[in-house]
Every structure is written in structure tokens, then in C-alpha cells.
Design a protein around this motif. Structure first.
Motif, short mmCIF file in Angstrom:
data_model
loop_
_atom_site.label_atom_id
_atom_site.label_comp_id
_atom_site.label_asym_id
_atom_site.label_seq_id
_atom_site.Cartn_x
_atom_site.Cartn_y
_atom_site.Cartn_z
N VAL A 138 -0.14 -3.11 -5.67
CA VAL A 138 -0.30 -4.41 -6.04
C VAL A 138 0.29 -5.37 -5.04
O VAL A 138 1.33 -4.75 -4.49
CB VAL A 138 -0.01 -4.88 -7.56
N PRO A 139 -0.17 -6.55 -4.77
CA PRO A 139 0.70 -7.47 -4.06
C PRO A 139 2.05 -7.66 -4.24
O PRO A 139 2.60 -7.40 -5.41
CB PRO A 139 -0.02 -8.76 -4.02
N TRP A 140 3.10 -7.87 -3.44
CA TRP A 140 4.38 -8.02 -3.58
C TRP A 140 4.68 -9.09 -4.77
O TRP A 140 5.69 -8.88 -5.62
CB TRP A 140 5.13 -8.55 -2.31
N GLU A 141 4.23 -10.26 -4.87
CA GLU A 141 4.25 -11.28 -5.85
C GLU A 141 4.06 -10.55 -7.34
O GLU A 141 4.76 -10.87 -8.06
CB GLU A 141 3.80 -12.54 -5.66
N GLU A 142 3.00 -9.75 -7.46
CA GLU A 142 2.51 -9.19 -8.81
C GLU A 142 3.66 -8.25 -9.00
O GLU A 142 4.03 -8.26 -10.27
CB GLU A 142 1.17 -8.77 -8.56
N TYR A 143 4.14 -7.51 -8.07
CA TYR A 143 5.07 -6.29 -8.49
C TYR A 143 6.42 -6.94 -8.77
O TYR A 143 6.76 -6.77 -9.85
CB TYR A 143 5.24 -5.52 -7.12
N ARG A 144 6.85 -7.93 -8.23
CA ARG A 144 8.27 -8.67 -8.33
C ARG A 144 8.23 -9.45 -9.69
O ARG A 144 9.17 -9.19 -10.45
CB ARG A 144 8.44 -9.77 -7.24
N ALA A 145 7.09 -9.85 -10.16
CA ALA A 145 7.01 -10.36 -11.60
C ALA A 145 7.32 -9.15 -12.72
O ALA A 145 7.58 -9.76 -13.73
CB ALA A 145 5.81 -11.07 -11.79
N THR A 146 7.28 -8.20 -12.25
CA THR A 146 7.37 -6.90 -13.38
C THR A 146 8.83 -6.41 -13.61
O THR A 146 9.15 -5.57 -14.46
CB THR A 146 6.35 -5.87 -13.02
N VAL A 147 9.53 -6.77 -12.61
CA VAL A 147 10.96 -6.00 -12.56
C VAL A 147 12.08 -7.07 -12.45
O VAL A 147 11.73 -8.45 -12.42
CB VAL A 147 11.13 -5.15 -11.43
N SER A 148 13.04 -6.79 -12.69
CA SER A 148 14.30 -7.79 -12.59
C SER A 148 14.61 -8.25 -11.23
O SER A 148 14.22 -7.56 -10.25
CB SER A 148 15.63 -7.28 -13.36
N ALA A 149 15.17 -9.31 -11.22
CA ALA A 149 15.46 -10.08 -9.77
C ALA A 149 16.39 -8.94 -9.21
O ALA A 149 16.14 -8.81 -7.70
CB ALA A 149 16.15 -11.35 -10.18
N GLN A 163 0.83 -1.20 0.08
CA GLN A 163 0.21 -0.07 0.02
C GLN A 163 0.88 1.38 0.24
O GLN A 163 0.20 2.22 0.24
CB GLN A 163 -1.01 -0.06 1.19
N GLY A 164 2.20 1.20 -0.11
CA GLY A 164 2.88 2.27 -0.07
C GLY A 164 3.12 2.88 1.21
O GLY A 164 3.63 4.17 1.10
N LEU A 165 3.24 2.41 2.08
CA LEU A 165 3.21 2.76 3.49
C LEU A 165 4.66 2.61 4.13
O LEU A 165 5.10 3.08 5.39
CB LEU A 165 2.08 2.55 4.36
N GLU A 166 5.43 2.05 3.56
CA GLU A 166 6.96 1.72 4.10
C GLU A 166 7.70 3.05 3.79
O GLU A 166 7.32 3.82 3.12
CB GLU A 166 7.64 0.79 3.23
N THR A 167 8.70 3.34 4.69
CA THR A 167 9.40 4.64 4.49
C THR A 167 10.67 4.59 4.12
O THR A 167 11.48 3.56 4.36
CB THR A 167 9.36 5.19 6.06
N LEU A 168 11.47 5.67 3.83
CA LEU A 168 12.64 5.94 3.46
C LEU A 168 13.07 7.17 3.92
O LEU A 168 12.38 8.14 4.24
CB LEU A 168 12.70 6.06 1.63
N HIS A 169 14.34 7.13 4.42
CA HIS A 169 14.90 8.36 5.29
C HIS A 169 16.14 8.83 4.33
O HIS A 169 17.15 8.34 4.69
CB HIS A 169 15.08 7.99 6.73
N HIS A 170 16.08 9.93 3.85
CA HIS A 170 17.01 10.44 2.75
C HIS A 170 18.01 11.40 3.77
O HIS A 170 17.23 11.88 4.89
CB HIS A 170 16.70 11.25 1.86
#
Length: 321
Positions: free
Chosen positions: A254-265, A192-199
Motif C-alpha cells: 500500500v502507499p506510505w500514507e495508508e501504511y502509516r495510518a495503521t501503526v503507531s507514530a 512495493q517492498g523493494l527497499e533493502t536491509l543489511h543484517h
């Protein structure tokens, strides 16, 4: 005083070494001779350049003694990644220097339990990088607190600045992610895009090192976060970027598995590492003990970096708001 900076031509060194020169320090920069600072500054003309291969000298057991021969009062180590290398340097410098400052990472925390994370929380690192940096931090703080070695550990967030691609909202440095947001295209995001990054801007990290030097008595034996004033959720980050580009944010979760299938390993692993850490760190200790005051917010640092990429044709956009 004489300051030796190990690995001084990188992101932070680009800003730190000119700061040291402007403050009147005599500066020696140790590097491999393969990189130049990201920004030019007349201060570099006053820096003594020493070409040294850290990895090779560590293997030969000569790095610590060669640094000691430079007669430093302060040593700043930007590129140490394991305890064995640090131990060699510490033993060579013991009783000979006023201050030793190591560059760590907020990833020593591992996954968050309470947020914002404070420096006194138990470490739960995972992944080789985080584990080794946590071991390094623990070793140096123990040396300081139990055996009187004058060590400080600075723990930066995701470092941004002019000259390189900043960490994006998917936890990668992909220009294509920025391109999609700039063009108003749909961006697929995991969960859901709720993880955080701290620059943190590289110059603010440099400020933290300078503050540690200026407040030696308060900083020895301690670790300090060097981050912006607030972390960002990856969703909020993507929305803010789209607005900066003058576009609506077209995000699809989208769920993680669906996202992962769209990008490189490789991209999937980078994203997963940053989402799993979901960094969000407190500045209270650094503010109180060092008077650390970051100049840049997370978005300000990122946008400065992106402006430079656009100016140099590395990122092509139609419009920047």
C-alpha cells in the motif's frame, strides 16, 4: 597484549570478548554493571570487570584518563556516540596504545546512491544517530591519517543474534510482525517492498574486530563494513520468513500514507528510517584487506535469533519448517 573493551557486555561484546580470551589476550571489560552478556561462556571468568559510568565520566572529563590508567595496548570502543567523547579518549591515549577500534554504523552513508555502497563513497547521513556516527568516523580517520593516532572504524549493519528480537521486514523489532507471518496472516507493507536491509550476525561483527586487530597495518586509518554477504529487500525478507515458518506469504502493498495510518507514530518512524536508508553495503574492502568472511547470511542470522525466541516462549508459532 592487554585489550580494554568499552561497553563489552552488549550484542557484539557477547562474542568479541570470548574470542579475545581464546586468542590469548588479557581483557578488561568496562561496563555500567547493569547488563550481562547474552550468552554464557567460561571465558568471561578470565575477564577483568571494571564498573564505570561512561556518560557520567565523560561529563566529568575523567573517562579518558581512567581508561589510560588501565594500561591498555588496544582499546575497543563499542559505545561512543559523539566527537566530544571520542576526543577526550583520544587525547588521553595518544602515544600510549597500539590500536584504537571504534564501532560505528552503516548509517553513516545515509541514503544510497550506488549499490552496493563502498566505504569510500561521500557521506550523506541524516537523522541524529547517523549524523553523529558519521562525524565520529570522520574525526577518528582524520586523527589516524593526519596525526598518527592508530584508529580503525568498524561499520556494522543491523546486528542480529541469540537473545534479542532481530530487525524485521518492516524495519522494526515487533514480534507481532513475525507472528503474522508465522500464522499465515496478511502483512501490510509500504510501497512495493523493494527497499533493502543489511543484517549481520553479532559474531561476524566480532570477527571483523578480530581481523582488524590481526591486520593492524592494513586497518589503521580505515573504515570497514561488517555485514552479511548480501542485503535483502523487505519483500524478499518477508517471503523468506513466511517460507521458514511453513506458511504462504500473504503480503499486501500500500502507499506510505495508508501504511502509516495503521501503526503507531513510533513504529512508523522506525520503518521510515530503515526504508529511507535502504542499506546495501559492499564487503570487498573488508574481504581484501582483512580477510573478513562472514559465517552467517542475513537469513541464517535472523533465523537463529528467532529459533531462540521460539525456544524461550517469546515468539509463539504453530510450525517452523
Amino acid at each position: 597484549m592487554r585489550v580494554v573493551v568499552v561497553g563489552g557486555t552488549g550484542h557484539v561484546g557477547t562474542f568479541l570478548i570470548p574470542r579475545l580470551i581464546h586468542e590469548g589476550y588479557e581483557v578488561v571489560c568496562i561496563h555500567r554493571g547493569k547488563a550481562k552478556p547474552y550468552l554464557s561462556d567460561p571465558a568471561w571468568k578470565k575477564v577483568q570487570q571494571v564498573i564505570m559510568d561512561r556518560e557520567a565520566e565523560d561529563a566529568a572529563g575523567t573517562f579518558g584518563s581512567n581508561v589510560s590508567k588501565l594500561k591498555p595496548d588496544i582499546v575497543i570502543d563499542m559505545i561512543c556516540f559523539d566527537v566530544a567523547a571520542a576526543r577526550q579518549l583520544v587525547e588521553a591515549l595518544r602515544g600510549k596504545i597500539r590500536h584504537f577500534i571504534s564501532c560505528g554504523t552503516i548509517w553513516v552513508h545515509g541514503y544510497p546512491v550506488t549499490v552496493p555502497m563502498t566505504e569510500d563513497l561521500p557521506r550523506r547521513p541524516f537523522g541524529e544517530y547517523g549524523i553523529k556516527k558519521a562525524q565520529l568516523e570522520a574525526y577518528l580517520i582524520e586523527e589516524a591519517q593526519l596525526r598518527g593516532f592508530p584508529a580503525t572504524s568498524i561499520l556494522p549493519g543491523h546486528i542480529v543474534g541469540p537473545g534479542w528480537v532481530p530487525l524485521g521486514p518492516l524495519g522494526t523489532c515487533s514480534l507481532e510482525v513475525y507472528g503474522k507471518l508465522a500464522r499465515g496472516e496478511e502483512l501490510l507493507m509500504p510501497h512495493q517492498g523493494l527497499e533493502t536491509l543489511h543484517h549481520v550476525h553479532a559474531d561476524d561483527v566480532a570477527q571483523a574486530f578480530m581481523k582488524a586487530i590481526a591486520n593492524r597495518n592494513a586497518s589503521v586509518g580505515e573504515s570497514f563494513h561488517a555485514v552479511s554477504t548480501a542485503a535483502m529487500t523487505i519483500r524478499g525478507y518477508a517471503e523468506s520468513l513466511a517460507a521458514w515458518f511453513g506458511q504462504p506469504a500473504r503480503l499486501r502493498f500500500v502507499p506510505w500514507e495508508e501504511y502509516r495510518a495503521t501503526v503507531s507514530a513510533e513504529e512508523a518512524q522506525e520503518t521510515w528510517d530503515h526504508l529511507a536508508h535502504s542499506s546495501n553495503c559492499s564487503l570487498s574492502k573488508a574481504q581484501k584487506l582483512l580477510d573478513y568472511r562472514p559465517r552467517y547470511s542475513s537469513m541464517e542470522g535472523v533465523c537463529e535469533a528467532l529459533s531462540g525466541l521460539i525456544e524461550h516462549g517469546q515468539l509463539r508459532v504453530k510450525k517452523v519448517a
